[in-house]
Write a protein that holds these residues in place. Structure first.
Motif, PDB file in Angstrom:
ATOM      1  N   HIS A 120     -49.462  13.070  -1.844  1.00  0.00           N
ATOM      2  CA  HIS A 120     -48.960  14.441  -1.988  1.00  0.00           C
ATOM      3  C   HIS A 120     -49.283  15.029  -3.360  1.00  0.00           C
ATOM      4  N   GLN A 121     -49.342  14.190  -4.361  1.00  0.00           N
ATOM      5  CA  GLN A 121     -49.541  14.702  -5.715  1.00  0.00           C
ATOM      6  C   GLN A 121     -50.984  15.140  -5.984  1.00  0.00           C
ATOM      7  N   VAL A 122     -51.920  14.680  -5.141  1.00  0.00           N
ATOM      8  CA  VAL A 122     -53.326  15.054  -5.390  1.00  0.00           C
ATOM      9  C   VAL A 122     -54.046  15.690  -4.202  1.00  0.00           C
ATOM     10  N   PHE A 128     -45.482   4.410   1.526  1.00  0.00           N
ATOM     11  CA  PHE A 128     -44.485   5.489   1.384  1.00  0.00           C
ATOM     12  C   PHE A 128     -44.307   5.796  -0.107  1.00  0.00           C
ATOM     13  N   HIS A 129     -44.770   6.970  -0.509  1.00  0.00           N
ATOM     14  CA  HIS A 129     -44.643   7.371  -1.910  1.00  0.00           C
ATOM     15  C   HIS A 129     -43.904   8.721  -1.948  1.00  0.00           C
ATOM     16  N   PHE A 130     -42.624   8.681  -1.765  1.00  0.00           N
ATOM     17  CA  PHE A 130     -41.689   9.819  -1.894  1.00  0.00           C
ATOM     18  C   PHE A 130     -41.722  10.857  -0.769  1.00  0.00           C
ATOM     19  N   THR A 131     -42.859  11.069  -0.088  1.00  0.00           N
ATOM     20  CA  THR A 131     -42.907  12.158   0.893  1.00  0.00           C
ATOM     21  C   THR A 131     -42.752  11.614   2.317  1.00  0.00           C
ATOM     22  N   TYR A 170     -42.151  -1.109  -8.058  1.00  0.00           N
ATOM     23  CA  TYR A 170     -40.787  -0.909  -8.548  1.00  0.00           C
ATOM     24  C   TYR A 170     -40.785  -0.237  -9.915  1.00  0.00           C
ATOM     25  N   HIS A 171     -39.978   0.790 -10.031  1.00  0.00           N
ATOM     26  CA  HIS A 171     -39.860   1.486 -11.327  1.00  0.00           C
ATOM     27  C   HIS A 171     -38.939   0.671 -12.232  1.00  0.00           C
ATOM     28  N   THR A 172     -39.558  -0.095 -13.106  1.00  0.00           N
ATOM     29  CA  THR A 172     -38.759  -0.909 -14.008  1.00  0.00           C
ATOM     30  C   THR A 172     -38.564  -0.162 -15.324  1.00  0.00           C
ATOM     31  N   GLY A 179     -40.654  14.693 -22.746  1.00  0.00           N
ATOM     32  CA  GLY A 179     -39.496  14.329 -23.557  1.00  0.00           C
ATOM     33  C   GLY A 179     -39.097  12.874 -23.414  1.00  0.00           C
ATOM     34  N   TRP A 180     -39.952  12.065 -22.769  1.00  0.00           N
ATOM     35  CA  TRP A 180     -39.627  10.643 -22.631  1.00  0.00           C
ATOM     36  C   TRP A 180     -39.984   9.915 -23.911  1.00  0.00           C
ATOM     37  N   GLU A 181     -39.073   9.032 -24.324  1.00  0.00           N
ATOM     38  CA  GLU A 181     -39.324   8.244 -25.528  1.00  0.00           C
ATOM     39  C   GLU A 181     -40.558   7.356 -25.308  1.00  0.00           C
ATOM     40  N   THR A 241     -48.529  -1.320 -11.361  1.00  0.00           N
ATOM     41  CA  THR A 241     -48.993  -0.351 -10.367  1.00  0.00           C
ATOM     42  C   THR A 241     -48.972   1.077 -10.898  1.00  0.00           C
ATOM     43  N   GLU A 242     -48.268   1.316 -12.009  1.00  0.00           N
ATOM     44  CA  GLU A 242     -48.297   2.619 -12.703  1.00  0.00           C
ATOM     45  C   GLU A 242     -47.903   2.419 -14.149  1.00  0.00           C
ATOM     46  N   ASN A 243     -48.526   3.215 -15.015  1.00  0.00           N
ATOM     47  CA  ASN A 243     -48.187   3.217 -16.438  1.00  0.00           C
ATOM     48  C   ASN A 243     -48.981   4.350 -17.055  1.00  0.00           C
ATOM     49  N   HIS A 249     -53.605   2.608 -14.186  1.00  0.00           N
ATOM     50  CA  HIS A 249     -53.068   3.678 -15.027  1.00  0.00           C
ATOM     51  C   HIS A 249     -52.633   4.869 -14.176  1.00  0.00           C
ATOM     52  N   TRP A 250     -51.483   5.419 -14.505  1.00  0.00           N
ATOM     53  CA  TRP A 250     -51.053   6.676 -13.888  1.00  0.00           C
ATOM     54  C   TRP A 250     -51.376   7.788 -14.859  1.00  0.00           C
ATOM     55  N   SER A 251     -52.338   8.635 -14.508  1.00  0.00           N
ATOM     56  CA  SER A 251     -52.966   8.711 -13.211  1.00  0.00           C
ATOM     57  C   SER A 251     -54.459   8.923 -13.433  1.00  0.00           C
ATOM     58  N   ILE A 282     -49.710  16.973  -9.278  1.00  0.00           N
ATOM     59  CA  ILE A 282     -48.418  17.646  -9.096  1.00  0.00           C
ATOM     60  C   ILE A 282     -47.320  16.652  -9.454  1.00  0.00           C
ATOM     61  N   GLU A 283     -46.689  16.890 -10.589  1.00  0.00           N
ATOM     62  CA  GLU A 283     -45.656  15.971 -11.057  1.00  0.00           C
ATOM     63  C   GLU A 283     -44.320  16.320 -10.383  1.00  0.00           C
ATOM     64  N   LEU A 284     -44.320  16.198  -9.062  1.00  0.00           N
ATOM     65  CA  LEU A 284     -43.097  16.322  -8.268  1.00  0.00           C
ATOM     66  C   LEU A 284     -42.340  17.603  -8.612  1.00  0.00           C
ATOM     67  N   ARG A 338     -49.192  16.679 -17.771  1.00  0.00           N
ATOM     68  CA  ARG A 338     -50.584  16.225 -17.551  1.00  0.00           C
ATOM     69  C   ARG A 338     -50.688  14.718 -17.789  1.00  0.00           C
ATOM     70  N   PHE A 339     -50.757  13.989 -16.688  1.00  0.00           N
ATOM     71  CA  PHE A 339     -50.842  12.528 -16.762  1.00  0.00           C
ATOM     72  C   PHE A 339     -52.274  12.017 -16.583  1.00  0.00           C
ATOM     73  N   GLY A 340     -53.239  12.916 -16.351  1.00  0.00           N
ATOM     74  CA  GLY A 340     -54.545  12.462 -15.923  1.00  0.00           C
ATOM     75  C   GLY A 340     -55.435  11.847 -17.001  1.00  0.00           C
TER      76      GLY A 340
HETATM   77  C1  BGC Z   1     -43.955   8.050  -9.743  1.00  0.00           C
HETATM   78  C2  BGC Z   1     -45.080   9.052  -9.753  1.00  0.00           C
HETATM   79  C3  BGC Z   1     -44.855  10.019 -10.902  1.00  0.00           C
HETATM   80  C4  BGC Z   1     -44.884   9.244 -12.198  1.00  0.00           C
HETATM   81  C5  BGC Z   1     -44.721  10.082 -13.462  1.00  0.00           C
HETATM   82  C6  BGC Z   1     -43.540   7.559 -11.100  1.00  0.00           C
HETATM   83  O1  BGC Z   1     -42.159   7.487 -11.185  1.00  0.00           O
HETATM   84  O2  BGC Z   1     -44.254   6.995  -8.858  1.00  0.00           O
HETATM   85  O3  BGC Z   1     -45.124   9.668  -8.509  1.00  0.00           O
HETATM   86  O4  BGC Z   1     -45.788  11.052 -10.929  1.00  0.00           O
HETATM   87  O5  BGC Z   1     -43.827   8.314 -12.193  1.00  0.00           O
HETATM   88  O6  BGC Z   1     -43.477  10.673 -13.503  1.00  0.00           O
END
Ligand code: BGC
Length: 443
Positions: A41-43, A159-162, A260-262, A326-328, A352-354, A390-392, A397-399, A406-408
């Protein structure tokens, strides 16, 4: 270690970084997955699901509240124009990845990557209950085959949120009885799309999904209920466990996990209350869920963005640098998160994301550099790390924040859809090349 974060500074060249990395182990494994992550959905663009409906209903309200939500961030000066525009919140054609995916896969090649995480959009595959869309299935088949032919390892999220609108209308994951619909979709994906896939992620960030959608009420379906939060969380635990069993039955060689969002949650001082609160928060954040699914995981997929420092019973992070959201900024703490998760669950770990929201590309390179060092340090402490995604790959579309964060690795011009690798990405691509060469030489 991250002293240079925040400064638009000159960074070490890739070779200097590799030379100065810790001694054991020298580098990453030969099969290490170096890649980037996205979600459909985000892309993709052109989706009709719970989020696309919600965006249209909420765009004005989101734009109106942006000033109160983000107005005191240092990024506001360059993000406010988009953040206060309702159009920012409507995904529409997103970054048109559904049509431009080959061009985007070229970017993976430019970055010397060998892996890519994406999600299958359930609402495309099954737009009406029980009715499969053969064109969408054919699209994803070609999509995955294209990655495979290019030597890029597909990491497929289910399943990624949508969600499809019809599934949400039945109560979505609030109802245990609805898990069967998810399993039927998983079965279809396995039958049709799994030939060239070895890594499957059942659910992205079950904790964030239940928290934001059912506790804070910030995401669709905007519910604020402790009871429903818990019900959704527990149903997602069941959904993962049952989906994993099903996948093993259908595709015994598939490697399965969640993403998992750790977070790394630590006490800021020695006080017993800080220590106790930090452990309790870490348990609620991570282990309540993980301890109930890890036995049905071949590896642990983790998304890491931030850490939390606790004094007494409150979070009080260092007042240092922040991302555009605004994230530390504490990329180096991923080392502790990795070691903790390894010690507790003894599974191989795939990041799986960072990544970081950084429109001006001033902090991304230092973020990645600190992360690579932390990964090496974690490996030397025994962590079996199998990859970093790497995200992303692209701005997206950041939800509920829309287009402005801009995460790209690649910047996207939303008018022309032109993609351009950011300087930090060009640098990262060179680092990956050197690291992959070093991997081969070591083996
Ligand atoms: C989510 C992504 C989101 C990213 C940045 C993660 O929590 O899986 O969909 O774009 O963080 O906020």
């Amino acid at each position: 270690m991250i002293a240079n974060i925040g400064k638009p500074t000159i960074f070490a060249s890739p070779s200097v970084i590799i030379m100065s990395m810790p001694k054991t182990p020298q580098t990453f494994s030969k099969h290490f997955l170096w890649g980037a992550a996205t979600s459909a959905h985000q892309v993709e663009g052109g989706n009709h699901n719970t989020w696309s409906v919600w965006e249209l209903e909420n765009a004005r309200a989101l734009a109106a509240r942006a000033l109160y939500q983000y107005g005191d961030l240092s990024s506001w000066g360059y993000t406010s124009k988009l953040a206060t525009n309702p159009a920012n919140y409507v995904s529409g054609r997103a970054v048109d990845h559904y049509k431009r995916y080959e061009q985007d896969f070229d970017l993976l090649g430019d970055l010397n990557m060998n892996a890519f995480r994406f999600s299958i959009e359930w609402s495309r595959i099954e737009p009406q209950e029980g009715a499969w869309n053969v064109e969408a299935i054919a699209h994803y088949k070609t999509y995955i085959d294209t990655l495979h032919k290019r030597g890029i390892e597909p990491v497929m999220t289910l399943f990624h949120f949508t969600l499809p609108v019809w599934f949400a209308e039945k109560g979505g994951f609030e109802k245990r009885a609805n898990i069967k619909y998810f399993l039927r979709y998983v079965e279809k994906v396995m039958e049709e799309l799994s030939t060239n896939v070895r890594y499957a992620i059942t659910i992205n960030e079950p904790n964030i999904y239940s928290e934001r959608s059912y506790h804070e009420g910030a995401w669709p379906p905007n519910t604020q209920s402790n009871w429903k939060t818990l019900a959704v969380m527990n149903n997602l635990i069941r959904a993962h466990n049952q989906a994993a069993v099903l996948i093993y039955k259908l595709k015994p060689r598939m490697k399965v996990s969640i993403a998992y969002h750790t977070a790394y949650i630590y006490a800021g001082d020695d006080a017993w209350l800080s220590q106790l609160s930090a452990s309790f928060m870490q348990y609620v954040h991570d282990d309540y869920y993980l301890k109930r699914v890890y036995k049905n995981c071949d590896f642990l997929g983790i998304n890491y963005y931030r850490s939390y420092r606790v004094y007494g019973y409150r979070i009080h992070n260092p007042e240092q640098h922040h991302s555009d959201l605004g994230w530390e900024i504490s990329p180096d703490n991923i080392e502790h998160a990795l070691v903790r998760l390894h010690d507790k669950y003894k599974l191989p770990i795939l990041i799986t994301e960072n990544g970081i929201a950084d429109a001006r590309d001033e902090k991304r390179q230092a973020w990645i550099e600190a992360t690579i060092r932390a990964m090496l340090a974690a490996q030397s402490e025994g962590v079996n790390l199998i990859g970093y995604l790497h995200w992303s790959l692209l701005d997206n579309i950041e939800l509920d924040s829309g287009r402005w964060p801009r995460f790209g690795l690649a910047q996207v011009n939303y008018l022309t859809m032109e993609r351009k690798l950011r300087p930090s990405a060009v640098w990262f691509g060179k680092v990956i090349k050197r690291l992959r060469k070093a991997e081969k030489e070591e083996s």
